[in-house]
Enzyme design. Structure first.
Site, PDB file in Angstrom:
ATOM      1  N   HIS A  65      -4.277   7.897   1.532  1.00 27.52           N
ATOM      2  CA  HIS A  65      -5.110   7.550   0.375  1.00 27.52           C
ATOM      3  C   HIS A  65      -5.456   8.791  -0.452  1.00 27.52           C
ATOM      4  O   HIS A  65      -6.540   9.357  -0.338  1.00 27.52           O
ATOM      5  CB  HIS A  65      -6.385   6.888   0.899  1.00 27.52           C
ATOM      6  CG  HIS A  65      -7.099   6.064  -0.112  1.00 27.52           C
ATOM      7  ND1 HIS A  65      -7.700   4.860   0.198  1.00 27.52           N
ATOM      8  CD2 HIS A  65      -7.320   6.245  -1.431  1.00 27.52           C
ATOM      9  CE1 HIS A  65      -8.259   4.360  -0.881  1.00 27.52           C
ATOM     10  NE2 HIS A  65      -8.050   5.184  -1.886  1.00 27.52           N
ATOM     11  N   HIS A  67      -5.527  10.422  -4.441  1.00 34.28           N
ATOM     12  CA  HIS A  67      -5.386  10.239  -5.891  1.00 34.28           C
ATOM     13  C   HIS A  67      -4.892  11.553  -6.480  1.00 34.28           C
ATOM     14  O   HIS A  67      -5.618  12.552  -6.459  1.00 34.28           O
ATOM     15  CB  HIS A  67      -6.726   9.844  -6.516  1.00 34.28           C
ATOM     16  CG  HIS A  67      -7.236   8.519  -6.025  1.00 34.28           C
ATOM     17  ND1 HIS A  67      -6.860   7.323  -6.593  1.00 34.28           N
ATOM     18  CD2 HIS A  67      -8.067   8.196  -5.005  1.00 34.28           C
ATOM     19  CE1 HIS A  67      -7.448   6.312  -5.958  1.00 34.28           C
ATOM     20  NE2 HIS A  67      -8.188   6.820  -4.975  1.00 34.28           N
ATOM     21  N   ARG A  69      -3.625  11.713  -9.694  1.00 36.50           N
ATOM     22  CA  ARG A  69      -3.993  11.669 -11.134  1.00 36.50           C
ATOM     23  C   ARG A  69      -2.856  11.860 -12.113  1.00 36.50           C
ATOM     24  O   ARG A  69      -3.092  11.833 -13.309  1.00 36.50           O
ATOM     25  CB  ARG A  69      -5.081  12.705 -11.456  1.00 36.50           C
ATOM     26  CG  ARG A  69      -6.349  12.554 -10.655  1.00 36.50           C
ATOM     27  CD  ARG A  69      -7.003  11.219 -10.874  1.00 36.50           C
ATOM     28  NE  ARG A  69      -8.327  11.156 -10.267  1.00 36.50           N
ATOM     29  CZ  ARG A  69      -8.803  10.075  -9.675  1.00 36.50           C
ATOM     30  NH1 ARG A  69      -8.081   8.951  -9.621  1.00 36.50           N
ATOM     31  NH2 ARG A  69     -10.012  10.064  -9.158  1.00 36.50           N
ATOM     32  N   ASP A 156      -5.687  -0.303  -5.650  1.00 39.75           N
ATOM     33  CA  ASP A 156      -6.870   0.514  -5.320  1.00 39.75           C
ATOM     34  C   ASP A 156      -7.628   1.009  -6.555  1.00 39.75           C
ATOM     35  O   ASP A 156      -7.031   1.406  -7.559  1.00 39.75           O
ATOM     36  CB  ASP A 156      -6.492   1.718  -4.466  1.00 39.75           C
ATOM     37  CG  ASP A 156      -7.729   2.519  -4.099  1.00 39.75           C
ATOM     38  OD1 ASP A 156      -8.673   1.929  -3.556  1.00 39.75           O
ATOM     39  OD2 ASP A 156      -7.779   3.731  -4.400  1.00 39.75           O
ATOM     40  N   HIS A 236     -10.401   2.289   3.068  1.00 36.34           N
ATOM     41  CA  HIS A 236     -11.764   2.858   3.089  1.00 36.34           C
ATOM     42  C   HIS A 236     -12.899   1.872   3.441  1.00 36.34           C
ATOM     43  O   HIS A 236     -13.834   1.693   2.673  1.00 36.34           O
ATOM     44  CB  HIS A 236     -12.090   3.584   1.782  1.00 36.34           C
ATOM     45  CG  HIS A 236     -11.784   2.875   0.485  1.00 36.34           C
ATOM     46  ND1 HIS A 236     -12.028   1.555   0.269  1.00 36.34           N
ATOM     47  CD2 HIS A 236     -11.266   3.356  -0.675  1.00 36.34           C
ATOM     48  CE1 HIS A 236     -11.668   1.242  -0.973  1.00 36.34           C
ATOM     49  NE2 HIS A 236     -11.201   2.314  -1.555  1.00 36.34           N
ATOM     50  N   ASP A 309      -9.231   9.399   0.701  1.00 30.97           N
ATOM     51  CA  ASP A 309      -9.664   8.905  -0.622  1.00 30.97           C
ATOM     52  C   ASP A 309      -9.984  10.094  -1.542  1.00 30.97           C
ATOM     53  O   ASP A 309     -10.935  10.060  -2.331  1.00 30.97           O
ATOM     54  CB  ASP A 309     -10.846   7.944  -0.519  1.00 30.97           C
ATOM     55  CG  ASP A 309     -11.011   7.098  -1.790  1.00 30.97           C
ATOM     56  OD1 ASP A 309     -10.212   7.259  -2.732  1.00 30.97           O
ATOM     57  OD2 ASP A 309     -11.943   6.269  -1.837  1.00 30.97           O
TER      58      ASP A 309
HETATM   59  O1  DOR Z   1     -14.533   6.492  -5.358  1.00 29.93           O
HETATM   60  C1  DOR Z   1     -13.461   6.050  -5.724  1.00 29.93           C
HETATM   61  N1  DOR Z   1     -12.684   6.746  -6.558  1.00 29.93           N
HETATM   62  N2  DOR Z   1     -13.074   4.860  -5.284  1.00 29.93           N
HETATM   63  C2  DOR Z   1     -11.973   4.255  -5.770  1.00 29.93           C
HETATM   64  O2  DOR Z   1     -11.668   3.169  -5.345  1.00 29.93           O
HETATM   65  C3  DOR Z   1     -11.175   4.891  -6.833  1.00 29.93           C
HETATM   66  C4  DOR Z   1     -11.347   6.345  -6.798  1.00 29.93           C
HETATM   67  C5  DOR Z   1     -10.820   7.039  -8.026  1.00 29.93           C
HETATM   68  O3  DOR Z   1      -9.682   6.760  -8.421  1.00 29.93           O
HETATM   69  O4  DOR Z   1     -11.513   7.892  -8.564  1.00 29.93           O
END
Ligand code: DOR
Length: 432
Positions: A65, A67, A69, A156, A236, A309
């Site tokens: 998990h 991100h 970007r 997500d 999560h 996450d």
């Molecule tokens: O806190 C979070 N940030 N939860 C999510 O589901 C998305 C993520 C994000 O992409 O910033």
């Protein structure tokens, strides 16, 4: 592919993998493990020797998990900066979430991230979106993305709200042999709440979202997984109730998997009392009882994986008032230290939760997660479980700084990371 030394020896550590724990040196030649013995005595000239004394030598960590970007929010993170943070955190593989801009909801978008990841400091495996634009209205072309090797699909950031749509997605995913990963949040019940609904949200005057907003979707998806036989992974999970349902479902024989994030076993909703948006995350920080339930779920196998996450956001975005700031916190560089410091688990249990179990969920066991044996690809994480260090967000490799652990002292520091035989982190420093 970058050039890598022909021969690497990881010397003097204790191997930890799904087979067990044992002292051994690891000899790596051209990216493959060629010897695992108590002492590699004669190495050819030019061999790179990595000192692992006092360290655990495990298979590289796998994050389900992350991100990254890119495309679209490169001011917060790029594949390059995120993968450097991952390597420094001991990861050799990350699953990149599809809530980019545009979303990863097509073969072309997936291919773009695969190409960006080709030269990264860890292997990057894009997850595909379940629905077009992650809008929950139309199924995305999952077959086309699966043909490119995508094994995990998720919207997500959003949960798939429509039950009929989710059932269809599960049927489609089953036929393709891929896994659906759900962000469990009933949007109408969550109602745009900015934190956990409870004593602290009342005191602080912030709109909350109740635990039930997560739990209703866990309940529904367990029912739909039973109906369709789909392989479901829960992202999560953060509440005692969600974890109790997954525990019960597993006991009844349903094959589902679940992950929890480090912030949900280390922080509570009380942190929000500072009104600092670094503590805003979704699902939100919960109560001390929920934190205890997350720890218990990690100990008893209800939770299969620790997933970061890792959610970078710019300083400008996070400086907004709490109710206007985006949710998310960094995680890649602190996850292993937090797990070794805060959980009452052995090094072997922590590696299971952060390496071979997530590798299996992501369908990556051929490449990542070990075991550390002759003939296997050399993706390794070498960590000193006794070294203490203090978290300094300004030293992060991430392009963002939204790290909620500023100043916290952790025990357990990554010393080396080896990616396909290339030492990408040596002595805690990224090599490129
Ligand atoms: O806190 C979070 N940030 N939860 C999510 O589901 C998305 C993520 C994000 O992409 O910033």
């Amino acid at each position: 592919m970058r050039s890598r030394p022909a021969t690497v020896v990881v010397r003097g550590g204790r191997i930890v993998d799904s087979i067990g724990v044992r002292p051994a040196d690891v000899l790596i030649q051209d990216g493959t493990i060629t010897s695992v013995t108590t002492t590699v005595s004669s190495a050819p000239p030019g061999t790179v020797v990595l000192d692992a004394s006092g360290c655990l030598v495990g298979p590289g960590l796998v994050d389900l998990h992350t991100h990254l970007r890119e495309p679209g929010r490169e001011e917060a993170e790029t594949v390059e900066t995120g993968s450097r943070a991952a390597a420094l955190g001991g990861y050799t593989a990350v699953v990149a979430m599809p809530n980019t801009d545009p979303a990863l909801d097509s073969a072309a978008a997936v291919r773009q991230v695969q190409d960006l990841g080709a030269d990264a400091l860890c292997h990057v495996y894009p997850a595909g979106a379940i629905t077009v634009g992650r809008e929950g209205k139309m199924l995305a072309p999952m077959a086309e993305m699966a043909a490119l090797g995508v094994r995990i699909f998720t919207d997500d950031g959003n949960g798939v709200q429509d039950s009929r749509m989710m059932r269809r997605a599960m049927e489609y995913a089953s036929a393709l042999g891929v896994t659906l990963a759900q962000h469990c949040e009933d949007a109408s019940l969550a109602g745009g709440g900015h934190m956990h609904e409870g004593e602290w949200s009342s005191r602080l005057g912030l709109a909350g979202q109740p635990a039930e907003a997560e739990e209703l979707m866990v309940m529904r998806d367990l029912a739909l997984a039973r109906l369709t036989g789909a392989r479901m992974h829960f992202l999560h999970l953060s509440t005692a109730g969600s974890l109790a349902m997954v525990r019960g479902a597993k006991k009844s024989g349903l094959v589902v998997t679940a992950e929890v994030a480090p912030h949900h076993f280390t922080l509570t909703d009380e942190c929000v009392a500072s009104y600092d948006a670094v503590f805003k995350v979704n699902p939100p920080l919960r109560t001390a009882q929920d934190v205890a339930a997350v720890k218990a779920a990690l100990a008893d196998g209800t939770a299969d994986a620790i997933a970061t996450d890792h959610a970078p956001h710019t300083a400008e975005a996070k400086e907004a008032p709490f109710d206007q700031a985006p949710p998310g916190m960094l995680g890649l560089e602190t996850a292993l230290g937090l797990a070794l410091t805060e959980l009452d688990l052995t090094g072997e249990q922590v590696f299971a939760l952060m390496s071979w179990q997530p590798a299996a969920i992501a369908g990556l066991s051929g490449e990542h997660g070990g075991p550390i044996e002759v003939g296997r690809p050399a993706n390794l994480c070498v960590v000193d479980p006794d070294q203490t260090w203090t978290v300094d967000p300004s030293a992060s490799a991430s392009r963002s700084r939204n790290n909620p652990y500023r100043g916290r002292t952790l025990r357990g520091r990554v010393r080396h990371t080896v990616l396909a035989g290339e030492p990408v982190v040596v002595g805690g420093e990224a090599q490129r």
